[in-house]
Design a protein around this motif. Sequence first.
Motif, PDB file in Angstrom:
ATOM      1  N   TYR A 153      68.792   0.184 116.584  1.00 36.87           N
ATOM      2  CA  TYR A 153      67.986  -1.031 116.461  1.00 36.87           C
ATOM      3  C   TYR A 153      68.341  -1.965 117.623  1.00 36.87           C
ATOM      4  CZ  TYR A 153      72.108  -3.409 114.463  1.00 36.87           C
ATOM      5  OH  TYR A 153      73.363  -3.949 114.254  1.00 36.87           O
ATOM      6  N   GLY A 154      67.377  -2.766 118.042  1.00 32.66           N
ATOM      7  CA  GLY A 154      67.575  -3.646 119.181  1.00 32.66           C
ATOM      8  C   GLY A 154      68.182  -4.977 118.793  1.00 32.66           C
ATOM      9  N   THR A 155      68.920  -5.544 119.714  1.00 35.37           N
ATOM     10  CA  THR A 155      69.521  -6.858 119.528  1.00 35.37           C
ATOM     11  C   THR A 155      69.626  -7.542 120.884  1.00 35.37           C
ATOM     12  OG1 THR A 155      71.552  -8.042 118.908  1.00 35.37           O
ATOM     13  CG2 THR A 155      71.805  -5.785 119.630  1.00 35.37           C
ATOM     14  N   VAL A 164      73.499 -10.298 113.594  1.00 28.65           N
ATOM     15  CA  VAL A 164      74.355 -10.609 112.454  1.00 28.65           C
ATOM     16  C   VAL A 164      73.578 -10.432 111.148  1.00 28.65           C
ATOM     17  CG1 VAL A 164      75.838 -12.344 111.390  1.00 28.65           C
ATOM     18  CG2 VAL A 164      75.702 -12.188 113.872  1.00 28.65           C
ATOM     19  N   ALA A 165      72.294 -10.813 111.154  1.00 34.40           N
ATOM     20  CA  ALA A 165      71.459 -10.607 109.972  1.00 34.40           C
ATOM     21  C   ALA A 165      71.348  -9.120 109.654  1.00 34.40           C
ATOM     22  CB  ALA A 165      70.078 -11.211 110.200  1.00 34.40           C
ATOM     23  N   MET A 166      71.166  -8.293 110.684  1.00 33.00           N
ATOM     24  CA  MET A 166      71.056  -6.855 110.456  1.00 33.00           C
ATOM     25  C   MET A 166      72.369  -6.288 109.933  1.00 33.00           C
ATOM     26  SD  MET A 166      68.925  -4.446 110.396  1.00 33.00           S
ATOM     27  CE  MET A 166      68.627  -2.671 110.604  1.00 33.00           C
ATOM     28  N   GLY A 220      60.180  -4.788 106.161  1.00 37.78           N
ATOM     29  CA  GLY A 220      60.646  -5.850 105.282  1.00 37.78           C
ATOM     30  C   GLY A 220      61.161  -7.052 106.038  1.00 37.78           C
ATOM     31  N   TRP A 221      61.306  -8.164 105.296  1.00 42.22           N
ATOM     32  CA  TRP A 221      61.820  -9.423 105.828  1.00 42.22           C
ATOM     33  C   TRP A 221      63.167  -9.746 105.196  1.00 42.22           C
ATOM     34  CZ3 TRP A 221      59.184 -11.762 109.710  1.00 42.22           C
ATOM     35  CH2 TRP A 221      57.809 -11.500 109.842  1.00 42.22           C
ATOM     36  N   THR A 222      63.966 -10.534 105.895  1.00 47.28           N
ATOM     37  CA  THR A 222      65.299 -10.888 105.379  1.00 47.28           C
ATOM     38  C   THR A 222      65.307 -12.197 104.589  1.00 47.28           C
ATOM     39  OG1 THR A 222      65.930 -12.065 107.414  1.00 47.28           O
ATOM     40  CG2 THR A 222      66.417  -9.694 107.302  1.00 47.28           C
ATOM     41  N   GLU A 244      69.836 -12.846 101.682  1.00 49.78           N
ATOM     42  CA  GLU A 244      68.986 -13.763 102.432  1.00 49.78           C
ATOM     43  C   GLU A 244      69.667 -14.070 103.752  1.00 49.78           C
ATOM     44  OE1 GLU A 244      66.350 -17.666 101.457  1.00 49.78           O
ATOM     45  OE2 GLU A 244      68.500 -17.859 101.052  1.00 49.78           O
ATOM     46  N   ALA A 245      68.956 -13.879 104.839  1.00 51.39           N
ATOM     47  CA  ALA A 245      69.487 -14.156 106.178  1.00 51.39           C
ATOM     48  C   ALA A 245      68.403 -14.880 106.954  1.00 51.39           C
ATOM     49  CB  ALA A 245      69.899 -12.861 106.881  1.00 51.39           C
TER      50      ALA A 245
END
Length: 320
Positions: A153-155, A164-166, A220-222, A244-245
Amino acid sequence: MSHITRRTLGLGTALLATPALAQGGFPQRNVTIIVPFAPGGSTDVLTRLMAERMTQTLGRPVQVENRPGGNTIVGAEAAARAAPDGHTLLMAAGTTLTVNPIIQRNLSYRIEDFAPVTLCSTFPFAIIARHDGPRDIPALVAAARARPGRITYGTNGPTTLTNVAMLMVLERLGVTMQDVTYRGDAAQLNDFLAGNLDLLVVAGSTALPVFRNNQGRLLGWTSAQRVPSTPDVPTIAEFAPGLEALSWFGLLAPARTPPAAIEALNAAAVAALADERIRDRLTNDAQFVQGSTPAEFGRFLAAQLEAWRPVLSRMEVPLN
């Protein structure tokens, strides 16, 4: 946070009906909002829309000054050192007061250097897969367990909120993946479209065009609640309850700014957030419109620090 919006937007609308807030002695000159990012991004666009609307309420020009650099540190430092008279503000993002105070050693500013004005918006991150990849979150989890650490996954950097959310998502789902660092969303999007990256983890301003142009599958969403512009797309919390992020945008003034100036700025900003054009723009970018009191924003900042601190403190970065 919707209760904040309803309560304070009513206050902002009422105060907007009051002639020229400048009559009370503030502002005495132009107001400058420092944006700690380059022009053209989502932070800059929101700030310019709000500045235009706040100008009408305050009776003085509200202008935007871009001060990018140092993961928002350059702009935040300039705002913290400005005269505490309400004429210089900062449009901060989650990185500014959520990440930097935890991971940056010898940071040139502190949270205490700022006085909250209003929380403008909060927004989640999207997980997008290629069309030849997993069809949903359960399929993604199954693929990750079959290939531990091999799905990419990209960051935009190890300490960016997207990464950090991922990490929070992966921890809650009980899987591992490999992050790949890029210099901005455009670079990782190019690799994703070329088939060299399995997943995008990005905010709505990047995610939604990919989704709407059928260039990827939005898994999906965080956020804790579904995004209104994509009601059929689930949240990660539907598979990992309680997750939740969010990142956020919010206006702050230098500490010790007079309460009367904070009150006038809050009223003007909240009234701007009630503007249908601004609300539509934020909603279309998968942001949740807020508009809080200064005290509510202060409590939000404290809660965000505590929410992100555990995962940030485990990362291999210099800590305070």
